[in-house]
Scaffold this motif. Structure first.
Motif, PDB file in Angstrom:
ATOM      1  N   UNK A  97       0.823  -1.340   0.026  1.00  0.00           N
ATOM      2  CA  UNK A  97       0.072  -0.112  -0.280  1.00  0.00           C
ATOM      3  C   UNK A  97       0.950   1.239   0.184  1.00  0.00           C
ATOM      4  N   UNK A  98       0.009   2.240   0.035  1.00  0.00           N
ATOM      5  CA  UNK A  98       0.805   3.633  -0.042  1.00  0.00           C
ATOM      6  C   UNK A  98       0.219   4.364   1.259  1.00  0.00           C
ATOM      7  N   UNK A  99       1.449   4.595   2.231  1.00  0.00           N
ATOM      8  CA  UNK A  99       1.188   5.137   3.303  1.00  0.00           C
ATOM      9  C   UNK A  99       1.828   6.552   3.297  1.00  0.00           C
ATOM     10  N   UNK A 100       1.148   7.291   4.143  1.00  0.00           N
ATOM     11  CA  UNK A 100       1.586   8.792   4.143  1.00  0.00           C
ATOM     12  C   UNK A 100       2.690   8.987   5.186  1.00  0.00           C
ATOM     13  N   UNK A 101       3.820   9.361   5.028  1.00  0.00           N
ATOM     14  CA  UNK A 101       5.004   9.502   6.032  1.00  0.00           C
ATOM     15  C   UNK A 101       4.330  10.339   7.298  1.00  0.00           C
ATOM     16  N   UNK A 102       3.578  11.129   7.027  1.00  0.00           N
ATOM     17  CA  UNK A 102       3.287  11.835   8.344  1.00  0.00           C
ATOM     18  C   UNK A 102       2.376  10.858   9.291  1.00  0.00           C
ATOM     19  N   UNK A 103       1.587  10.037   8.664  1.00  0.00           N
ATOM     20  CA  UNK A 103       0.910   9.085   9.331  1.00  0.00           C
ATOM     21  C   UNK A 103       1.673   8.010   9.946  1.00  0.00           C
ATOM     22  N   UNK A 104       2.499   7.440   9.316  1.00  0.00           N
ATOM     23  CA  UNK A 104       3.539   6.443   9.786  1.00  0.00           C
ATOM     24  C   UNK A 104       4.292   7.075  10.806  1.00  0.00           C
ATOM     25  N   UNK A 105       4.653   8.341  10.715  1.00  0.00           N
ATOM     26  CA  UNK A 105       5.431   9.171  11.843  1.00  0.00           C
ATOM     27  C   UNK A 105       4.684   8.914  13.202  1.00  0.00           C
ATOM     28  N   UNK A 106       3.442   9.232  13.145  1.00  0.00           N
ATOM     29  CA  UNK A 106       2.635   8.999  14.321  1.00  0.00           C
ATOM     30  C   UNK A 106       2.713   7.671  14.877  1.00  0.00           C
ATOM     31  N   UNK A 107       2.726   6.549  13.978  1.00  0.00           N
ATOM     32  CA  UNK A 107       2.811   5.233  14.582  1.00  0.00           C
ATOM     33  C   UNK A 107       4.417   4.846  14.961  1.00  0.00           C
ATOM     34  N   UNK A 108       5.272   5.260  14.412  1.00  0.00           N
ATOM     35  CA  UNK A 108       6.575   5.266  14.817  1.00  0.00           C
ATOM     36  C   UNK A 108       6.646   5.890  16.102  1.00  0.00           C
ATOM     37  N   UNK A 109       6.222   7.253  16.580  1.00  0.00           N
ATOM     38  CA  UNK A 109       6.094   7.627  17.866  1.00  0.00           C
ATOM     39  C   UNK A 109       5.500   6.772  18.926  1.00  0.00           C
ATOM     40  N   UNK A 110       4.235   6.430  18.495  1.00  0.00           N
ATOM     41  CA  UNK A 110       3.237   5.594  19.343  1.00  0.00           C
ATOM     42  C   UNK A 110       4.221   4.263  19.797  1.00  0.00           C
ATOM     43  N   UNK A 111       4.873   3.685  18.707  1.00  0.00           N
ATOM     44  CA  UNK A 111       5.722   2.533  18.996  1.00  0.00           C
ATOM     45  C   UNK A 111       6.961   2.751  19.811  1.00  0.00           C
ATOM     46  N   UNK A 112       7.597   3.626  19.890  1.00  0.00           N
ATOM     47  CA  UNK A 112       8.464   4.156  20.799  1.00  0.00           C
ATOM     48  C   UNK A 112       7.925   4.434  22.126  1.00  0.00           C
ATOM     49  N   UNK A 113       6.952   5.069  22.173  1.00  0.00           N
ATOM     50  CA  UNK A 113       6.373   5.310  23.375  1.00  0.00           C
ATOM     51  C   UNK A 113       5.996   3.766  24.248  1.00  0.00           C
ATOM     52  N   UNK A 114       5.348   3.097  23.356  1.00  0.00           N
ATOM     53  CA  UNK A 114       4.838   1.872  23.872  1.00  0.00           C
ATOM     54  C   UNK A 114       6.200   1.062  24.333  1.00  0.00           C
ATOM     55  N   UNK A 115       7.204   0.999  23.518  1.00  0.00           N
ATOM     56  CA  UNK A 115       8.446   0.318  24.084  1.00  0.00           C
ATOM     57  C   UNK A 115       9.054   0.774  25.248  1.00  0.00           C
ATOM     58  N   UNK A 116       8.919   2.201  25.396  1.00  0.00           N
ATOM     59  CA  UNK A 116       9.474   2.864  26.593  1.00  0.00           C
ATOM     60  C   UNK A 116       8.735   2.524  27.724  1.00  0.00           C
ATOM     61  N   UNK A 117       7.453   2.377  27.595  1.00  0.00           N
ATOM     62  CA  UNK A 117       6.598   2.249  28.813  1.00  0.00           C
ATOM     63  C   UNK A 117       6.723   0.720  29.099  1.00  0.00           C
ATOM     64  N   UNK A 118       7.125  -0.074  28.294  1.00  0.00           N
ATOM     65  CA  UNK A 118       7.325  -1.692  28.589  1.00  0.00           C
ATOM     66  C   UNK A 118       8.663  -2.285  28.691  1.00  0.00           C
ATOM     67  N   UNK A 119       9.502  -1.373  29.234  1.00  0.00           N
ATOM     68  CA  UNK A 119      10.856  -1.837  29.298  1.00  0.00           C
ATOM     69  C   UNK A 119      11.432  -2.536  30.603  1.00  0.00           C
TER      70      UNK A 119
END
Length: 106
Positions: free
Chosen positions: A84-106
């Protein structure tokens, strides 16, 4: 040591927890455009970026992650993979949420 089946089950549970977390973090308008499969694809591509970029090879305790570069990589890979074609701005939000999740679950 856990069996392979147990490890797979644990991985699937963690994926579902992270997916639920990300859905609470991304903007409302994104929620209707990104299926669970899309988000899981993005998460897999993020992990691929970390391994292929060499960012995990350093000895530093903290790693500076360029979220825009990760988002650009994910979008490029999605096009190459026919995912598919994803928007870099949208994916940025997912990247940020992924990092937040990883940080909370260390």
């Amino acid at each position: 040591m856990a069996s392979l089946d147990e490890l797979i089950r644990q991985d699937e549970e963690e994926n579902q927890q992270e997916l639920a977390f990300i859905r609470t973090q991304i903007p409302a308008e994104m929620k209707q455009y990104y299926s669970d499969s899309d988000i899981l694809y993005v998460l897999d591509a993020i992990v691929d970026y970390y391994y292929t970029s060499g960012i995990l090879e350093g000895n530093d305790e903290e790693v500076d992650i360029d979220m825009e570069a990760v988002a650009a990589y994910v979008c490029e890979q999605a096009k190459k993979d026919g995912a598919g074609t994803f928007s870099p701005q949208d994916v940025f939000f997912i990247v940020q949420a992924d990092l937040d999740f990883q940080e909370q679950n260390l």
